[in-house]
Motif scaffolding. Structure first.
Motif, mmCIF file in Angstrom:
data_model
loop_
_atom_site.group_PDB
_atom_site.id
_atom_site.type_symbol
_atom_site.label_atom_id
_atom_site.label_comp_id
_atom_site.label_asym_id
_atom_site.label_seq_id
_atom_site.Cartn_x
_atom_site.Cartn_y
_atom_site.Cartn_z
ATOM 1 N N ASN A 80 49.466 30.525 -44.295
ATOM 2 C CA ASN A 80 50.026 31.736 -43.691
ATOM 3 C C ASN A 80 51.411 31.479 -43.113
ATOM 4 O O ASN A 80 52.325 32.300 -43.247
ATOM 5 N N ILE A 81 51.567 30.319 -42.462
ATOM 6 C CA ILE A 81 52.872 29.942 -41.907
ATOM 7 C C ILE A 81 53.903 29.798 -43.026
ATOM 8 O O ILE A 81 55.026 30.321 -42.942
ATOM 9 N N LYS A 82 53.526 29.101 -44.091
ATOM 10 C CA LYS A 82 54.442 28.919 -45.219
ATOM 11 C C LYS A 82 54.796 30.262 -45.867
ATOM 12 O O LYS A 82 55.951 30.474 -46.282
ATOM 13 N N ALA A 83 53.830 31.171 -45.944
ATOM 14 C CA ALA A 83 54.086 32.482 -46.553
ATOM 15 C C ALA A 83 55.092 33.268 -45.727
ATOM 16 O O ALA A 83 55.977 33.927 -46.285
ATOM 17 N N GLN A 84 54.976 33.212 -44.419
ATOM 18 C CA GLN A 84 55.941 33.899 -43.553
ATOM 19 C C GLN A 84 57.342 33.326 -43.740
ATOM 20 O O GLN A 84 58.335 34.057 -43.785
ATOM 21 N N ILE A 85 57.422 32.008 -43.849
ATOM 22 C CA ILE A 85 58.720 31.357 -44.026
ATOM 23 C C ILE A 85 59.351 31.762 -45.357
ATOM 24 O O ILE A 85 60.558 32.046 -45.424
ATOM 25 N N LYS A 86 58.548 31.820 -46.409
ATOM 26 C CA LYS A 86 59.072 32.172 -47.733
ATOM 27 C C LYS A 86 59.630 33.590 -47.775
ATOM 28 O O LYS A 86 60.556 33.885 -48.533
ATOM 29 N N LYS A 87 59.066 34.487 -46.983
ATOM 30 C CA LYS A 87 59.515 35.879 -46.972
ATOM 31 C C LYS A 87 60.864 36.059 -46.274
ATOM 32 O O LYS A 87 61.550 37.049 -46.481
ATOM 33 N N ASP A 146 64.788 35.390 -45.273
ATOM 34 C CA ASP A 146 66.035 34.892 -45.867
ATOM 35 C C ASP A 146 66.596 33.731 -45.054
ATOM 36 O O ASP A 146 67.239 32.825 -45.597
ATOM 37 N N ASN A 147 66.377 33.785 -43.745
ATOM 38 C CA ASN A 147 66.890 32.751 -42.853
ATOM 39 C C ASN A 147 65.842 32.419 -41.796
ATOM 40 O O ASN A 147 65.134 33.304 -41.306
ATOM 41 N N VAL A 148 65.757 31.144 -41.438
ATOM 42 C CA VAL A 148 64.783 30.680 -40.456
ATOM 43 C C VAL A 148 65.515 30.095 -39.254
ATOM 44 O O VAL A 148 66.291 29.144 -39.398
ATOM 45 N N LEU A 149 65.289 30.682 -38.081
ATOM 46 C CA LEU A 149 65.824 30.146 -36.830
ATOM 47 C C LEU A 149 64.727 29.290 -36.217
ATOM 48 O O LEU A 149 63.748 29.803 -35.667
ATOM 49 N N PHE A 150 64.879 27.989 -36.330
ATOM 50 C CA PHE A 150 63.820 27.035 -35.991
ATOM 51 C C PHE A 150 64.160 26.367 -34.658
ATOM 52 O O PHE A 150 65.102 25.595 -34.555
ATOM 53 N N PHE A 151 63.402 26.682 -33.627
ATOM 54 C CA PHE A 151 63.621 26.139 -32.288
ATOM 55 C C PHE A 151 62.519 25.138 -31.952
ATOM 56 O O PHE A 151 61.338 25.399 -32.177
ATOM 57 N N LEU A 152 62.904 23.997 -31.364
ATOM 58 C CA LEU A 152 61.931 22.970 -31.013
ATOM 59 C C LEU A 152 62.229 22.386 -29.639
ATOM 60 O O LEU A 152 63.387 22.082 -29.312
ATOM 61 N N ASP A 153 61.185 22.255 -28.846
ATOM 62 C CA ASP A 153 61.269 21.471 -27.620
ATOM 63 C C ASP A 153 61.368 19.991 -28.025
ATOM 64 O O ASP A 153 61.170 19.656 -29.202
ATOM 65 N N TYR A 154 61.653 19.114 -27.080
ATOM 66 C CA TYR A 154 61.803 17.695 -27.432
ATOM 67 C C TYR A 154 60.618 16.854 -26.936
ATOM 68 O O TYR A 154 59.765 16.455 -27.713
ATOM 69 N N ASP A 155 60.552 16.597 -25.633
ATOM 70 C CA ASP A 155 59.514 15.715 -25.093
ATOM 71 C C ASP A 155 58.123 16.317 -25.274
ATOM 72 O O ASP A 155 57.877 17.475 -24.927
ATOM 73 N N ASP A 178 70.916 38.044 -41.560
ATOM 74 C CA ASP A 178 69.860 38.979 -41.194
ATOM 75 C C ASP A 178 68.546 38.544 -41.832
ATOM 76 O O ASP A 178 68.463 37.476 -42.428
ATOM 77 N N ASN A 179 67.523 39.367 -41.690
ATOM 78 C CA ASN A 179 66.167 39.041 -42.154
ATOM 79 C C ASN A 179 65.788 37.629 -41.712
ATOM 80 O O ASN A 179 65.505 36.744 -42.516
ATOM 81 N N THR A 180 65.823 37.406 -40.394
ATOM 82 C CA THR A 180 65.547 36.083 -39.844
ATOM 83 C C THR A 180 64.118 35.983 -39.325
ATOM 84 O O THR A 180 63.533 36.959 -38.851
ATOM 85 N N LEU A 181 63.581 34.788 -39.414
ATOM 86 C CA LEU A 181 62.276 34.473 -38.848
ATOM 87 C C LEU A 181 62.488 33.421 -37.765
ATOM 88 O O LEU A 181 63.090 32.386 -38.003
#
Length: 264
Positions: free
Chosen positions: A14-21, A23-32, A205-208
């Motif tokens: 499901n996660i991969k399907a959302q990503i494929k849909k 156009d652009n992915v804004l990927f935010f990650l905490d560190y520690d 646009d069309n960002t996840l």
């Protein structure tokens, strides 16, 4: 915790399907606790090698825009992991560096610190500098207290929240850490700011939005992301969370990133 484990086949698909849909992915990650296992010395808490490798692979993909959002100071965060085409938000987003802009951005600054708030701030700083069982990290516009035990942390957290109630500072608590910082800004506000800057400056646009974090301070992000993917890294605690999915530890984060980086 009644949430969905992100690495279960159905949830991962499901996660991969959302990503494929998107156009652009804004990927935010905490560190520690998300990219790096906790260490007694924070300066030795480096990201797992396989995590850094896969983040570098994601950096190469035109559709991905990576951002690290941490309570660490910006300069320290940038030393912990070697990424070139990524954004960095230190001190819970009070200092931000965007890969497509010059210099450090301070999106939330206030000079309206009243006398009582300043007095309480200085008094607390002096108290904990001299206190055993706690290490004070001065961040300039605030400070963080690193505790040897959760019991000491809980006592200090209670005292500080009472002291700084209705002042210009806020008290944030995490795993064996309590931070005093200017009120009115948090990781959720920082993620919204970075997202707006990316959309505005790069015209996409069309960002996840995807956010992965492990701490109570990351809940501010989970609450503001709509129609995105929110993932809580559980570590040894079983906190309630606003995130839709969960992982167990940074090793799980590494496995998830392998799956995402391998997608076309």
């Amino acid at each position: 915790m009644n949430k969905k484990y992100a690495l279960d086949n159905l949830n991962l698909n499901n996660i991969k399907a959302q990503i494929k849909k998107a156009d652009n992915v804004l990927f935010f990650l905490d560190y520690d606790g998300t990219l790096a296992p906790f260490q007694p010395d924070p300066l030795s808490a480096f990201a797992l090698p396989e995590i850094e490798t896969n983040l570098k692979e994601l950096e190469k993909k035109e559709a991905y825009y990576l951002s690290l959002v941490s309570g660490r100071k910006l300069a320290e965060l940038k030393k912990m992991i070697d990424l070139k085409r990524s954004n960095f938000a230190g001190s819970h987003g009070l200092e931000i560096e965007l890969f497509f802009s010059e210099g450090v951005i301070y999106p939330y600054q206030t000079n309206e610190i009243d006398v009582l708030s300043k007095k309480n701030y200085q008094k607390s700083k002096e108290k904990y500098l001299a206190k055993a069982g706690v290490r004070l990290e001065d961040k300039g516009f605030g400070f963080a207290l690193h505790f040897e035990s959760e019991q000491k942390q809980l006592k200090a957290e209670k005292d500080l929240k009472a002291l700084f109630k209705n002042t210009a500072y806020q008290v944030l608590a995490g795993r064996k850490i309590v931070e005093i910082r200017p009120a009115g800004w948090d990781k959720g506000q920082a993620v919204k700011y970075i997202s707006n800057q990316i959309n505005k400056k790069l015209g996409i646009d069309n960002t996840l939005q995807i956010y992965i974090g492990d701490d109570s301070t990351d809940e501010d992000v989970f609450r503001v992301i709509e129609n995105g993917i929110t993932i809580y890294v559980k570590n040894e605690d079983d906190l309630s969370t606003e995130a839709e999915y969960y992982l167990y530890d940074p090793e799980d984060t590494a496995e998830l990133l392998v799956e995402i980086a391998g997608e076309n």
